[in-house]
Scaffold this motif. Sequence first.
Motif, PDB file in Angstrom:
ATOM      1  N   ARG A   1       0.682 -12.770   1.202  1.00  0.00           N
ATOM      2  CA  ARG A   1       1.590 -13.073   0.089  1.00  0.00           C
ATOM      3  C   ARG A   1       0.417 -12.932  -0.231  1.00  0.00           C
ATOM      4  O   ARG A   1      -1.100 -13.700  -0.966  1.00  0.00           O
ATOM      5  N   PRO A   2       1.379 -13.244  -2.483  1.00  0.00           N
ATOM      6  CA  PRO A   2       0.097 -13.254  -3.713  1.00  0.00           C
ATOM      7  C   PRO A   2      -0.047 -14.417  -3.765  1.00  0.00           C
ATOM      8  O   PRO A   2       0.247 -15.372  -4.201  1.00  0.00           O
ATOM      9  N   GLY A   3      -1.090 -14.662  -4.316  1.00  0.00           N
ATOM     10  CA  GLY A   3      -1.624 -16.279  -4.941  1.00  0.00           C
ATOM     11  C   GLY A   3      -2.082 -15.754  -6.144  1.00  0.00           C
ATOM     12  O   GLY A   3      -1.375 -14.926  -6.695  1.00  0.00           O
ATOM     13  N   PRO A   4      -3.279 -16.899  -6.983  1.00  0.00           N
ATOM     14  CA  PRO A   4      -3.168 -16.321  -7.829  1.00  0.00           C
ATOM     15  C   PRO A   4      -3.922 -15.374  -8.894  1.00  0.00           C
ATOM     16  O   PRO A   4      -4.401 -14.883  -7.798  1.00  0.00           O
ATOM     17  N   ASP A   5      -3.050 -14.867  -9.877  1.00  0.00           N
ATOM     18  CA  ASP A   5      -3.406 -13.456 -10.234  1.00  0.00           C
ATOM     19  C   ASP A   5      -3.495 -12.354  -9.204  1.00  0.00           C
ATOM     20  O   ASP A   5      -3.971 -11.397  -9.252  1.00  0.00           O
ATOM     21  N   GLY A   6      -2.819 -12.551  -8.616  1.00  0.00           N
ATOM     22  CA  GLY A   6      -1.774 -11.173  -7.125  1.00  0.00           C
ATOM     23  C   GLY A   6      -3.133 -11.451  -5.617  1.00  0.00           C
ATOM     24  O   GLY A   6      -2.663 -10.331  -5.484  1.00  0.00           O
ATOM     25  N   VAL A   7      -3.999 -12.629  -6.426  1.00  0.00           N
ATOM     26  CA  VAL A   7      -4.897 -12.006  -5.055  1.00  0.00           C
ATOM     27  C   VAL A   7      -4.173 -11.481  -3.807  1.00  0.00           C
ATOM     28  O   VAL A   7      -3.438 -13.038  -4.038  1.00  0.00           O
TER      29      VAL A   7
END
Length: 161
Positions: free
Chosen positions: A99-105
């Motif tokens: 799943r995407p995390g902070p800033d899309g990571v």
Amino acid sequence: MGVDEFDPFVRGLDYPMFVVTSAHGGVRAGCLVGFVTQASIDPPRLLVCLSVQNHTYRVAREASVLAVHVLASDQHHLAELFGGQTGDEVDKLEQCRWRPGPDGVPLLQDCTPRCVGRVLARHPLGDHVGFLIEPVVVEGDTSADVLTLQQCHDLSPGHPA
């Protein structure tokens, strides 16, 4: 001193293996990494070293954050996925849950503990670049057995280090 002289010193060392993920400009990447270490206690810092040959490095050099996932001893399949293929040829993240995390990571859903860190500095270190990161999100703990370098000797790298 060359590699042949230095190898006997490091050959028997064993340390945890990690998957480092990154995203920038709509491109996402991840790779198997053995060179991660705590670099400061207070303030907390990690040093993550990525091979300059690696697709993940090329994405990470522009990224604002990196995610560092600790592999459990039963996650050899993730080590094989992220270490045995190159992001130059395949999107490894299409082959696992994330799943995407902070800033899309990308955050690997089946892989905790993990630390997401803001990139503070990048330092050339020979054939690797060291990314100094400041933790912004930490999930899970490392009380379970971790996958180690010695358990990954059967892997064929996706490209030379």
